[in-house]
Design a protein around this motif. Structure first.
Motif, PDB file in Angstrom:
ATOM      1  N   GLY A   1       0.760  -1.231   0.000  1.00  0.00           N
ATOM      2  CA  GLY A   1       0.000   0.000   0.000  1.00  0.00           C
ATOM      3  C   GLY A   1       0.795   1.288   0.000  1.00  0.00           C
ATOM      4  O   GLY A   1       0.217   2.355   0.176  1.00  0.00           O
ATOM      5  N   ALA A   2       2.095   1.215  -0.201  1.00  0.00           N
ATOM      6  CA  ALA A   2       2.894   2.441  -0.223  1.00  0.00           C
ATOM      7  C   ALA A   2       2.700   3.166  -1.554  1.00  0.00           C
ATOM      8  O   ALA A   2       2.558   2.539  -2.598  1.00  0.00           O
ATOM      9  CB  ALA A   2       4.373   2.115  -0.029  1.00  0.00           C
ATOM     10  N   LYS A   3       2.679   4.478  -1.488  1.00  0.00           N
ATOM     11  CA  LYS A   3       2.560   5.274  -2.701  1.00  0.00           C
ATOM     12  C   LYS A   3       3.891   5.273  -3.442  1.00  0.00           C
ATOM     13  O   LYS A   3       4.924   4.904  -2.891  1.00  0.00           O
ATOM     14  CB  LYS A   3       2.163   6.707  -2.356  1.00  0.00           C
ATOM     15  N   LYS A   4       3.860   5.730  -4.690  1.00  0.00           N
ATOM     16  CA  LYS A   4       5.092   5.759  -5.505  1.00  0.00           C
ATOM     17  C   LYS A   4       6.156   6.658  -4.879  1.00  0.00           C
ATOM     18  O   LYS A   4       7.330   6.291  -4.861  1.00  0.00           O
ATOM     19  CB  LYS A   4       4.773   6.250  -6.916  1.00  0.00           C
ATOM     20  N   THR A   5       5.749   7.814  -4.371  1.00  0.00           N
ATOM     21  CA  THR A   5       6.735   8.719  -3.774  1.00  0.00           C
ATOM     22  C   THR A   5       7.326   8.131  -2.497  1.00  0.00           C
ATOM     23  O   THR A   5       8.526   8.246  -2.257  1.00  0.00           O
ATOM     24  CB  THR A   5       6.101  10.086  -3.467  1.00  0.00           C
ATOM     25  N   THR A   6       6.495   7.491  -1.711  1.00  0.00           N
ATOM     26  CA  THR A   6       6.986   6.848  -0.491  1.00  0.00           C
ATOM     27  C   THR A   6       7.918   5.695  -0.835  1.00  0.00           C
ATOM     28  O   THR A   6       8.947   5.508  -0.183  1.00  0.00           O
ATOM     29  CB  THR A   6       5.808   6.330   0.358  1.00  0.00           C
ATOM     30  N   THR A   7       7.569   4.939  -1.856  1.00  0.00           N
ATOM     31  CA  THR A   7       8.420   3.826  -2.294  1.00  0.00           C
ATOM     32  C   THR A   7       9.778   4.339  -2.739  1.00  0.00           C
ATOM     33  O   THR A   7      10.812   3.782  -2.362  1.00  0.00           O
ATOM     34  CB  THR A   7       7.746   3.056  -3.441  1.00  0.00           C
ATOM     35  N   PHE A   8       9.783   5.406  -3.530  1.00  0.00           N
ATOM     36  CA  PHE A   8      11.060   5.942  -3.988  1.00  0.00           C
ATOM     37  C   PHE A   8      11.888   6.455  -2.822  1.00  0.00           C
ATOM     38  O   PHE A   8      13.077   6.171  -2.718  1.00  0.00           O
ATOM     39  CB  PHE A   8      10.841   7.069  -5.001  1.00  0.00           C
TER      40      PHE A   8
END
Length: 84
Positions: A39-46
């Motif tokens: 459930g992590a967003k793309k920005t959080t993942t990066f």
């Protein structure tokens, strides 16, 4: 205004960019997929996965460019000599 440090930095910038790009390619896609699957967003993942793994490589590439610029700066100062 003396522009020598800026010129040396810009001349060595491709080394930093190339090293950073190569290190981003090394990060395995499964790390990012695992973060996104919970459930992590793309920005959080990066920020939390890709950048955290890649930070050391970016610092090493920047340090390498800085060392090369210092070597070139010392040669430039030696050849140019003091200004009148």
């Amino acid at each position: 205004m003396d522009r020598d440090p800026i010129v040396l930095g810009v001349r060595r910038l491709p080394y930093t960019v190339r090293g950073t790009f190569a290190s981003l390619l090394i990060v395995h896609r499964s790390f990012e997929e695992a973060a996104e699957s919970v459930g992590a967003k793309k920005t959080t993942t990066f920020k939390d996965v890709t950048f955290a793994v890649d930070l050391e490589r970016v610092l090493v590439g920047s340090l390498y460019s800085f060392i090369l610029a210092l070597q070139e700066a010392s040669a430039t100062l030696l050849l140019r000599g003091p200004r009148p």
